[in-house]
Design a protein around this motif. Sequence first.
Motif, PDB file in Angstrom:
ATOM      1  N   CYS A 181       8.560  64.094   0.317  1.00 52.55           N
ATOM      2  CA  CYS A 181       8.701  64.255  -1.177  1.00 52.55           C
ATOM      3  C   CYS A 181      10.121  64.566  -1.561  1.00 52.55           C
ATOM      4  N   SER A 182      10.473  64.498  -2.987  1.00 51.29           N
ATOM      5  CA  SER A 182      11.338  64.813  -3.660  1.00 51.29           C
ATOM      6  C   SER A 182      11.474  66.414  -3.695  1.00 51.29           C
ATOM      7  N   ASP A 183      12.867  66.975  -3.776  1.00 49.37           N
ATOM      8  CA  ASP A 183      12.780  68.574  -4.037  1.00 49.37           C
ATOM      9  C   ASP A 183      11.798  68.976  -4.981  1.00 49.37           C
ATOM     10  N   ASP A 198      12.122  66.865   2.233  1.00 44.17           N
ATOM     11  CA  ASP A 198      12.978  66.303   1.092  1.00 44.17           C
ATOM     12  C   ASP A 198      13.622  65.327   1.726  1.00 44.17           C
ATOM     13  N   TYR A 199      13.019  63.929   1.196  1.00 44.50           N
ATOM     14  CA  TYR A 199      13.491  62.650   1.796  1.00 44.50           C
ATOM     15  C   TYR A 199      14.651  62.410   1.067  1.00 44.50           C
ATOM     16  N   ARG A 200      15.389  62.864   0.265  1.00 40.71           N
ATOM     17  CA  ARG A 200      16.627  62.524  -0.542  1.00 40.71           C
ATOM     18  C   ARG A 200      17.820  63.078   0.508  1.00 40.71           C
ATOM     19  N   HIS A 306       7.309  57.763  -9.084  1.00 40.78           N
ATOM     20  CA  HIS A 306       7.594  59.158  -8.837  1.00 40.78           C
ATOM     21  C   HIS A 306       6.425  59.918  -9.651  1.00 40.78           C
ATOM     22  N   ALA A 307       5.370  59.297  -9.960  1.00 38.47           N
ATOM     23  CA  ALA A 307       4.305  60.283 -10.514  1.00 38.47           C
ATOM     24  C   ALA A 307       3.883  61.428  -9.308  1.00 38.47           C
ATOM     25  N   ARG A 308       3.409  62.375  -9.972  1.00 40.04           N
ATOM     26  CA  ARG A 308       2.770  63.648  -9.149  1.00 40.04           C
ATOM     27  C   ARG A 308       1.317  63.453  -9.252  1.00 40.04           C
TER      28      ARG A 308
END
Length: 317
Positions: A181-183, A198-200, A306-308
Amino acid sequence: MPSNAQIVISQFGGPEQLNILTTDIPQPQSGEVLVKVAYSGVNPIDVKTRAGIGWAAEHNKNNLPWTLGYDISGVVIKQGIGSKKFNLNDTVSGFIGFPLRGGGYSQYVCVPETELALVPDDISLKDAAAIPLAGQTAAQALEKAQIQSGETVLILAGAGGVGHIAVQIAAAAKTKVYATCSDENRSYLESLGATAIDYRKENSLKFLSNVDVLIDLIGGDIAIEAMDCLHPGSRLITVPTITSSMVCSHAAELGIIGMGMLVEPDTTQLEELLSLISAGMLKIEVEQCFAMDKVADAHVKVANGHARGKILLDMQV
Ligand SMILES: NC(=O)c1ccc[n+]([C@@H]2O[C@H](COP(=O)([O-])OP(=O)(O)OC[C@H]3O[C@@H](n4cnc5c(N)ncnc54)[C@H](OP(=O)(O)O)[C@@H]3O)[C@@H](O)[C@H]2O)c1
């Protein structure tokens, strides 16, 4: 006399192709009920189909104009002949008309009663619209992978509609769950029982090896990169259909058992998922609910990826 508003596409294209059409309220046929829809779920497949991309677009190209939507919650307001599963005013949830009939983006829709599950009183109509397609995809992906207690499972896109449910089911099955997921979503995913990645961050998956099961909710090159974490003989379920054959071929070269999937509506499974929510064992996240006349904004939100949890349409306004 009230009328029915439905969101239809007459041709494939951008969000501007989503139009509201006013029609008569339909009459339930034998074995059907008429549902007054409260909320409709918006899924990536709706966005891709509207754009003319993917499996469902191919199957629906001769079916336009077409009312999108497969997820609904609402209330039974009329019964067709021979319909006896529900009483009037029962609250129901369904993964309906998949893949050809659709029809979920409607204020009123006739549905075969076999496609609907009764919603327990303690579940909100929002959760009931959020669970059907994404919940069954998560459950079926993990079933297909035959996850076992003690195994390590990596889920790509753990914070999305399918991912947040898959994380919880895999954690409840006593697997060790890692999820990308993102941060912004790290603490959320940790709260569901996953170790968040964190994939980024560069080389974010490099530390992880010997994974038994990969649930791929992204596809393409990202899925291929994640295969470095797997061991030969591990299982990979790649859920996005568009890149499925490419991902499975790459898996085979590495001795990984790669499988694509297409979710199948299963009312018994939907009832089980609703029971888990009712028991507090499954928590549904709805990031945003758009009024039905803002459906284009809802599609842009889902298309941005990027919906949660889930995005819904409020069909009552
Ligand atoms: N084959 C089938 O039967 C079937 C059924 C259902 C769904 N699908 C497909 O499965 C995919 C997932 O569906 P969904 O409903 O879960 O989608 P979704 O809800 O739109 O997914 C959104 C999530 O993706 C995450 N994300 C975006 N880029 C990412 C990346 N590079 N790495 C990790 N996470 C990333 C976002 O997390 P952040 O905001 O933290 O970035 C966000 O939480 C879609 O392609 C859908 O079409 C297929």
